[in-house]
Design an enzyme around this catalytic site. Structure first.
Site, PDB file in Angstrom:
ATOM      1  N   ASP A  11      51.855 -14.785  -5.835  1.00 51.90           N
ATOM      2  CA  ASP A  11      50.620 -14.823  -5.844  1.00 51.90           C
ATOM      3  C   ASP A  11      50.003 -15.756  -4.401  1.00 51.90           C
ATOM      4  OD1 ASP A  11      47.671 -15.043  -7.982  1.00 51.90           O
ATOM      5  OD2 ASP A  11      47.588 -16.927  -6.363  1.00 51.90           O
ATOM      6  N   ASN A  13      38.864 -15.016   1.440  1.00 54.33           N
ATOM      7  CA  ASN A  13      37.738 -14.100   1.633  1.00 54.33           C
ATOM      8  C   ASN A  13      36.431 -14.658   1.654  1.00 54.33           C
ATOM      9  OD1 ASN A  13      38.780 -11.511   0.781  1.00 54.33           O
ATOM     10  ND2 ASN A  13      39.149 -12.050  -1.361  1.00 54.33           N
ATOM     11  N   ASP A  53      41.470  -7.886   2.909  1.00 49.33           N
ATOM     12  CA  ASP A  53      42.248  -6.656   2.954  1.00 49.33           C
ATOM     13  C   ASP A  53      43.317  -6.571   4.018  1.00 49.33           C
ATOM     14  OD1 ASP A  53      40.369  -5.871   0.947  1.00 49.33           O
ATOM     15  OD2 ASP A  53      39.136  -4.507   2.145  1.00 49.33           O
ATOM     16  N   GLU A  66      45.282 -10.497  -5.733  1.00 49.70           N
ATOM     17  CA  GLU A  66      46.199 -11.037  -4.851  1.00 49.70           C
ATOM     18  C   GLU A  66      47.691 -11.188  -5.568  1.00 49.70           C
ATOM     19  OE1 GLU A  66      43.772 -14.696  -6.435  1.00 49.70           O
ATOM     20  OE2 GLU A  66      43.523 -12.407  -6.032  1.00 49.70           O
TER      21      GLU A  66
END
Length: 411
Positions: free
Chosen positions: A260, A268, A277, A303
């Protein structure tokens, strides 16, 4: 005799009509889906073949420079474009020199050598050698492509083109042993009629092979897309589950690693989703570059990623996970404005020896270890511990009520 039963001009007209129809279908395939770039070459090959067969059909009435010289050049060029199409189909380089050398050799021989210009048998030999070379080269290239893309029809298509090249080459010894007479504007003999019939069948079968291969490639691309994560290009959750469960059933053993990316939502929010991305793709590149034979790696969602190491016990898996964690820490990541992006990863481990071959149980254990790693501060690797089971739960319950029981007795 067969030369009286089989009209070469009629065969040429039938070939003309069939190649026109196939060319239209191939053009439609290419216009509908430009990923099938080979269809463009094959479409041109068919239409060039259509024109040359039309010219062949009118040899008795046409000008020899057109109906013989140009028509044969187009025939060789059509085979060259067919070869080029199969090269493009397998994403291999097309050499223009190879495509043009056959047609140029024919023109040089026809225009510059009187023995070829004036003698139909010499022309048959030259054309047969050129078309044999392209046909065999096409079959060989189709077969070589099986390693990259083992489509079901590939073997038959390769065998068909090679065998056509061999059959076409037989025209050479037949010409030497039983030279053809020249009549009605073309070669005229029993064996030439037979080879013309084979050429008609080849045209139909070649068209079928091309259309079937395009269909199989499209189905393969669809299957691949259904098993692949669109952003990162690695396996998606569904295909990973299928592959791991098949691996567990066949070879018990190994460890599951669940990853993770730490504080990914913050990445983000701070740097934008485009930067997020990029982070995901760079993470996948880093892990993919360290994969060992037999390992399975996927994007589980968002993620979160998972990796199954079939030959790793828990100690070896932990050492591997630690090396991955350190490598992810060392990635140089920047957003579009040049700002540095810090990245770390938390990893949970569970091994088959401890938790068994049931994937759900194995994943639950690794997932618990992952969240334990995040609770302890992130950027770390955590092993899953075996559950103490019902007996442990009962012991804890007895321990929790013992003080109350003692107090009641004292009272």
């Amino acid at each position: 005799m067969i030369e009286d039963l089989v009209s070469i001009s009629t065969l040429m007209m039938c070939t003309f009509l069939s190649t026109i129809v196939v060319g239209i279908f191939l053009l439609q395939v290419w216009l509908t889906d430009r990923r099938h770039a080979a269809a463009r070459y094959w479409c041109l090959s068919m239409w060039v073949g259509s024109l040359c067969t039309l010219l062949f059909a009118f040899r008795a009435y046409g000008y020899p420079l057109v109906t013989i010289g140009l028509a044969n050049m187009l025939a060789v060029f059509g085979y060259a474009m067919m070869w080029a199409g199969f090269r493009v189909f397998d994403e291999r380089k097309v050499h223009g020199v190879v495509v043009l050398s056959g047609p140029v050799l024919w023109l040089v021989a026809y225009l510059g050598v009187d023995a070829v210009t004036q003698d139909v048998n010499n022309r048959v030999i030259i054309i047969s050698l050129l078309i044999t070379a392209y046909s065999v080269a096409t079959g060989v290239d189709i077969w070589r492509g099986r390693r990259r893309d083992p489509l079901p029809t590939r073997f038959l298509a390769a065998l068909f083109f090679v065998s056509h090249g061999v059959i076409y080459f037989l025209r050479v010894p037949m010409t030497l042993l039983a030279p053809s007479a020249f009549g009605h504007g073309t070669a005229y003999s029993a064996w030439f009629a037979i080879f013309s019939l084979e050429l008609f069948a080849h045209t139909i079968l070649a068209a079928v092979a091309m259309l079937v291969l395009i269909k199989e490639r499209g189905e393969a691309l669809y299957r691949q897309a259904s098993r692949t994560d669109a952003l990162t290009g690695i396996a998606n959750r569904g295909s990973f589950l299928d592959d791991v469960q098949a691996r567990l059933a066949g070879r018990p053993g190994g460890s599951l690693l669940v990853f993770d990316l730490d504080r990914f939502k913050s990445i983000n929010d701070t740097y934008g989703h485009a930067a997020g991305d990029v982070v995901l793709r760079r993470f996948v590149e880093a892990v993919s570059g360290r994969l060992e034979p037999g390992m399975l790696f996927c994007r589980f969602g968002g993620e979160e990623f998972a990796l199954f190491a079939p030959h790793h016990g828990i100690d070896r898996a932990e050492a591997f996970a630690q090396s991955l964690r350190r490598e992810i820490n060392g990635l140089a990541l920047h957003d579009a404005e040049g700002r540095e992006i810090g990245l770390s990863v938390s990893i949970g481990l569970a091994d088959v020896e401890t938790f068994g071959m049931d994937f759900d149980r194995l994943y639950s254990a690794a997932d618990r270890a992952l969240y334990a790693a995040k609770d302890e501060g992130r950027d770390r690797v955590k092993r899953a511990l075996p559950s103490v089971g019902l007996s442990g739960f009962a012991s804890r319950m007895r321990a929790s009520v013992a003080p109350d029981t003692g107090a009641a007795a004292a009272g």
